[in-house]
Design a protein around this motif. Structure first.
Motif, PDB file in Angstrom:
ATOM      1  N   LEU A  95     -14.816 -45.386  -8.879  1.00 55.06           N
ATOM      2  CA  LEU A  95     -16.251 -45.437  -9.476  1.00 55.06           C
ATOM      3  C   LEU A  95     -16.770 -46.892  -9.136  1.00 55.06           C
ATOM      4  CD1 LEU A  95     -15.718 -43.812 -13.057  1.00 55.06           C
ATOM      5  CD2 LEU A  95     -16.788 -43.001 -11.055  1.00 55.06           C
ATOM      6  N   ASN A  96     -16.300 -47.617  -8.242  1.00 57.85           N
ATOM      7  CA  ASN A  96     -16.281 -48.800  -7.912  1.00 57.85           C
ATOM      8  C   ASN A  96     -17.635 -48.849  -6.725  1.00 57.85           C
ATOM      9  OD1 ASN A  96     -16.092 -51.771  -7.858  1.00 57.85           O
ATOM     10  ND2 ASN A  96     -14.430 -51.777  -6.834  1.00 57.85           N
ATOM     11  N   ILE A  97     -18.608 -48.149  -6.698  1.00 60.25           N
ATOM     12  CA  ILE A  97     -19.431 -48.174  -5.441  1.00 60.25           C
ATOM     13  C   ILE A  97     -20.232 -49.343  -5.469  1.00 60.25           C
ATOM     14  CG2 ILE A  97     -19.367 -45.708  -5.700  1.00 60.25           C
ATOM     15  CD1 ILE A  97     -21.931 -45.394  -6.926  1.00 60.25           C
ATOM     16  N   THR A  98     -20.661 -49.974  -6.409  1.00 55.74           N
ATOM     17  CA  THR A  98     -21.694 -51.039  -6.378  1.00 55.74           C
ATOM     18  C   THR A  98     -21.084 -52.230  -5.924  1.00 55.74           C
ATOM     19  OG1 THR A  98     -21.239 -51.629  -8.608  1.00 55.74           O
ATOM     20  CG2 THR A  98     -23.069 -50.262  -8.429  1.00 55.74           C
ATOM     21  N   SER A  99     -19.857 -52.630  -5.991  1.00 62.20           N
ATOM     22  CA  SER A  99     -19.357 -53.731  -5.716  1.00 62.20           C
ATOM     23  C   SER A  99     -18.379 -53.760  -4.246  1.00 62.20           C
ATOM     24  CB  SER A  99     -18.657 -54.501  -6.668  1.00 62.20           C
ATOM     25  OG  SER A  99     -17.365 -53.889  -6.978  1.00 62.20           O
ATOM     26  N   CYS A 100     -17.982 -52.340  -3.876  1.00 59.95           N
ATOM     27  CA  CYS A 100     -17.184 -52.088  -2.971  1.00 59.95           C
ATOM     28  C   CYS A 100     -17.762 -52.498  -1.416  1.00 59.95           C
ATOM     29  CB  CYS A 100     -16.560 -50.594  -2.721  1.00 59.95           C
ATOM     30  SG  CYS A 100     -15.239 -50.343  -1.523  1.00 59.95           S
ATOM     31  N   GLN A 101     -17.088 -53.330  -0.669  1.00 55.58           N
ATOM     32  CA  GLN A 101     -17.834 -53.919   0.698  1.00 55.58           C
ATOM     33  C   GLN A 101     -17.350 -52.785   1.917  1.00 55.58           C
ATOM     34  OE1 GLN A 101     -19.806 -56.288   1.055  1.00 55.58           O
ATOM     35  NE2 GLN A 101     -19.734 -56.101  -1.295  1.00 55.58           N
ATOM     36  N   PHE A 102     -16.451 -51.781   1.617  1.00 58.07           N
ATOM     37  CA  PHE A 102     -16.009 -51.118   2.764  1.00 58.07           C
ATOM     38  C   PHE A 102     -16.817 -49.779   2.821  1.00 58.07           C
ATOM     39  CE2 PHE A 102     -12.064 -53.269   1.374  1.00 58.07           C
ATOM     40  CZ  PHE A 102     -11.743 -53.632   2.526  1.00 58.07           C
ATOM     41  N   ASP A 103     -17.432 -49.516   4.116  1.00 53.40           N
ATOM     42  CA  ASP A 103     -17.971 -48.454   4.350  1.00 53.40           C
ATOM     43  C   ASP A 103     -17.116 -46.959   4.095  1.00 53.40           C
ATOM     44  OD1 ASP A 103     -20.334 -49.896   4.990  1.00 53.40           O
ATOM     45  OD2 ASP A 103     -19.749 -49.876   6.945  1.00 53.40           O
ATOM     46  N   GLN A 104     -15.888 -47.100   4.654  1.00 54.68           N
ATOM     47  CA  GLN A 104     -14.940 -46.077   4.365  1.00 54.68           C
ATOM     48  C   GLN A 104     -13.636 -46.708   3.601  1.00 54.68           C
ATOM     49  OE1 GLN A 104     -14.188 -44.497   8.462  1.00 54.68           O
ATOM     50  NE2 GLN A 104     -15.623 -42.865   8.035  1.00 54.68           N
ATOM     51  N   CYS A 105     -13.428 -46.109   2.710  1.00 55.31           N
ATOM     52  CA  CYS A 105     -12.232 -46.793   1.927  1.00 55.31           C
ATOM     53  C   CYS A 105     -11.064 -46.584   2.401  1.00 55.31           C
ATOM     54  CB  CYS A 105     -12.159 -45.721   0.671  1.00 55.31           C
ATOM     55  SG  CYS A 105     -10.708 -46.102  -0.441  1.00 55.31           S
ATOM     56  N   PRO A 106     -10.185 -47.712   2.583  1.00 56.21           N
ATOM     57  CA  PRO A 106      -9.006 -47.656   3.170  1.00 56.21           C
ATOM     58  C   PRO A 106      -8.031 -46.829   2.691  1.00 56.21           C
ATOM     59  CG  PRO A 106      -9.803 -49.915   2.818  1.00 56.21           C
ATOM     60  CD  PRO A 106     -10.710 -49.219   2.179  1.00 56.21           C
ATOM     61  N   TYR A 107      -8.102 -46.370   1.594  1.00 54.65           N
ATOM     62  CA  TYR A 107      -7.143 -45.461   0.815  1.00 54.65           C
ATOM     63  C   TYR A 107      -7.634 -44.099   1.100  1.00 54.65           C
ATOM     64  CZ  TYR A 107      -4.978 -49.421  -1.572  1.00 54.65           C
ATOM     65  OH  TYR A 107      -4.176 -50.580  -1.766  1.00 54.65           O
ATOM     66  N   GLY A 108      -8.782 -43.762   1.539  1.00 61.13           N
ATOM     67  CA  GLY A 108      -9.135 -42.520   1.787  1.00 61.13           C
ATOM     68  C   GLY A 108     -10.168 -41.771   0.417  1.00 61.13           C
ATOM     69  N   ILE A 109     -10.259 -42.964  -0.390  1.00 63.69           N
ATOM     70  CA  ILE A 109     -10.785 -42.317  -1.714  1.00 63.69           C
ATOM     71  C   ILE A 109     -12.303 -41.898  -1.527  1.00 63.69           C
ATOM     72  CG2 ILE A 109     -11.580 -43.220  -3.937  1.00 63.69           C
ATOM     73  CD1 ILE A 109      -9.073 -45.101  -3.558  1.00 63.69           C
ATOM     74  N   LYS A 110     -12.649 -41.003  -1.972  1.00 59.00           N
ATOM     75  CA  LYS A 110     -14.125 -40.625  -1.848  1.00 59.00           C
ATOM     76  C   LYS A 110     -14.983 -41.428  -3.255  1.00 59.00           C
ATOM     77  CE  LYS A 110     -13.493 -37.377   1.123  1.00 59.00           C
ATOM     78  NZ  LYS A 110     -13.144 -38.048   2.522  1.00 59.00           N
ATOM     79  N   LYS A 111     -16.054 -41.740  -2.793  1.00 57.56           N
ATOM     80  CA  LYS A 111     -16.729 -42.443  -3.985  1.00 57.56           C
ATOM     81  C   LYS A 111     -17.691 -41.686  -4.911  1.00 57.56           C
ATOM     82  CE  LYS A 111     -16.730 -46.770  -1.550  1.00 57.56           C
ATOM     83  NZ  LYS A 111     -17.552 -48.005  -1.072  1.00 57.56           N
ATOM     84  N   TYR A 112     -17.704 -41.763  -5.908  1.00 61.54           N
ATOM     85  CA  TYR A 112     -18.355 -40.893  -6.924  1.00 61.54           C
ATOM     86  C   TYR A 112     -19.235 -41.565  -7.712  1.00 61.54           C
ATOM     87  CZ  TYR A 112     -15.508 -37.341  -5.424  1.00 61.54           C
ATOM     88  OH  TYR A 112     -14.698 -36.466  -4.722  1.00 61.54           O
ATOM     89  N   ASN A 113     -20.626 -41.417  -8.163  1.00 68.95           N
ATOM     90  CA  ASN A 113     -21.461 -41.749  -9.122  1.00 68.95           C
ATOM     91  C   ASN A 113     -20.821 -41.692 -10.434  1.00 68.95           C
ATOM     92  OD1 ASN A 113     -23.495 -42.542  -7.351  1.00 68.95           O
ATOM     93  ND2 ASN A 113     -24.121 -40.598  -7.323  1.00 68.95           N
ATOM     94  N   SER A 114     -21.554 -42.213 -11.394  1.00 69.38           N
ATOM     95  CA  SER A 114     -20.726 -42.176 -12.848  1.00 69.38           C
ATOM     96  C   SER A 114     -21.066 -40.827 -13.330  1.00 69.38           C
ATOM     97  CB  SER A 114     -21.758 -43.018 -13.699  1.00 69.38           C
ATOM     98  OG  SER A 114     -23.186 -42.816 -13.800  1.00 69.38           O
ATOM     99  N   ASP A 115     -22.184 -40.073 -12.566  1.00 71.57           N
ATOM    100  CA  ASP A 115     -22.130 -38.649 -13.506  1.00 71.57           C
ATOM    101  C   ASP A 115     -21.225 -37.763 -12.612  1.00 71.57           C
ATOM    102  OD1 ASP A 115     -23.164 -38.350 -10.799  1.00 71.57           O
ATOM    103  OD2 ASP A 115     -25.341 -37.704 -11.312  1.00 71.57           O
ATOM    104  N   GLY A 116     -20.370 -38.150 -11.780  1.00 72.94           N
ATOM    105  CA  GLY A 116     -19.346 -37.384 -11.162  1.00 72.94           C
ATOM    106  C   GLY A 116     -19.742 -36.843  -9.758  1.00 72.94           C
ATOM    107  N   LYS A 117     -21.048 -37.290  -9.335  1.00 71.09           N
ATOM    108  CA  LYS A 117     -21.403 -36.396  -8.010  1.00 71.09           C
ATOM    109  C   LYS A 117     -21.221 -37.575  -6.713  1.00 71.09           C
ATOM    110  CE  LYS A 117     -25.210 -33.778  -9.889  1.00 71.09           C
ATOM    111  NZ  LYS A 117     -26.676 -33.785  -9.811  1.00 71.09           N
ATOM    112  N   LYS A 118     -20.634 -36.908  -5.685  1.00 69.33           N
ATOM    113  CA  LYS A 118     -20.251 -37.718  -4.693  1.00 69.33           C
ATOM    114  C   LYS A 118     -21.494 -38.847  -4.040  1.00 69.33           C
ATOM    115  CE  LYS A 118     -18.213 -37.647   0.161  1.00 69.33           C
ATOM    116  NZ  LYS A 118     -17.953 -36.737   1.005  1.00 69.33           N
TER     117      LYS A 118
END
Length: 121
Positions: A95-118
């Motif tokens: 849920l760390n979408i606002t402060s993450c500086q990576f375009d693609q997560c190094p761990y392969g994590i999909k980013k989700y909004n607080s409502d659970g949508k991608k």
């Protein structure tokens, strides 16, 4: 000199990485670096006169700082780097979408909004 990577972390807020590395002479360091490659446990990093070689391939790799490895420092980095993928009890979502500086997560994590949508970047 050759270094074996023991563990690695992501700093989501800075877009940089940390790696715990050990030399054959049992010198243990923490590397703070920028790269297009995420070092993982078991990777081999070698220094040469023309650059850094990772697992036998030259990579874009900039060491920002090195410091002695201690368990306390490494634990502190895990707690303060701001990436859920660094946690030993990681649950697979971010849920760390606002402060993450990576375009693609190094761990392969999909980013989700607080409502659970991608979240798409």
């Amino acid at each position: 000199m050759e270094w074996k990577i023991i563990d690695s972390l992501v700093s989501a807020t800075t877009g940089t990485f940390f790696a715990a590395a050990s030399s054959p002479r049992n010198l243990n360091l923490i590397l703070w670096y920028q790269s297009d490659f995420f070092l993982r446990s078991g990777h081999c990093l070698s220094t040469s006169s023309i650059g850094i070689v990772i697992n036998g391939q030259f990579r874009k790799f900039t060491i920002l700082h090195t410091f002695p490895f201690t368990t306390e420092t490494w634990t502190d980095l895990i707690e303060k780097t701001g990436c859920p993928g660094n946690a030993p009890n990681f649950n697979g979502s971010c849920l760390n979408i606002t402060s993450c500086q990576f375009d693609q997560c190094p761990y392969g994590i999909k980013k989700y909004n607080s409502d659970g949508k991608k979240f798409s970047l």
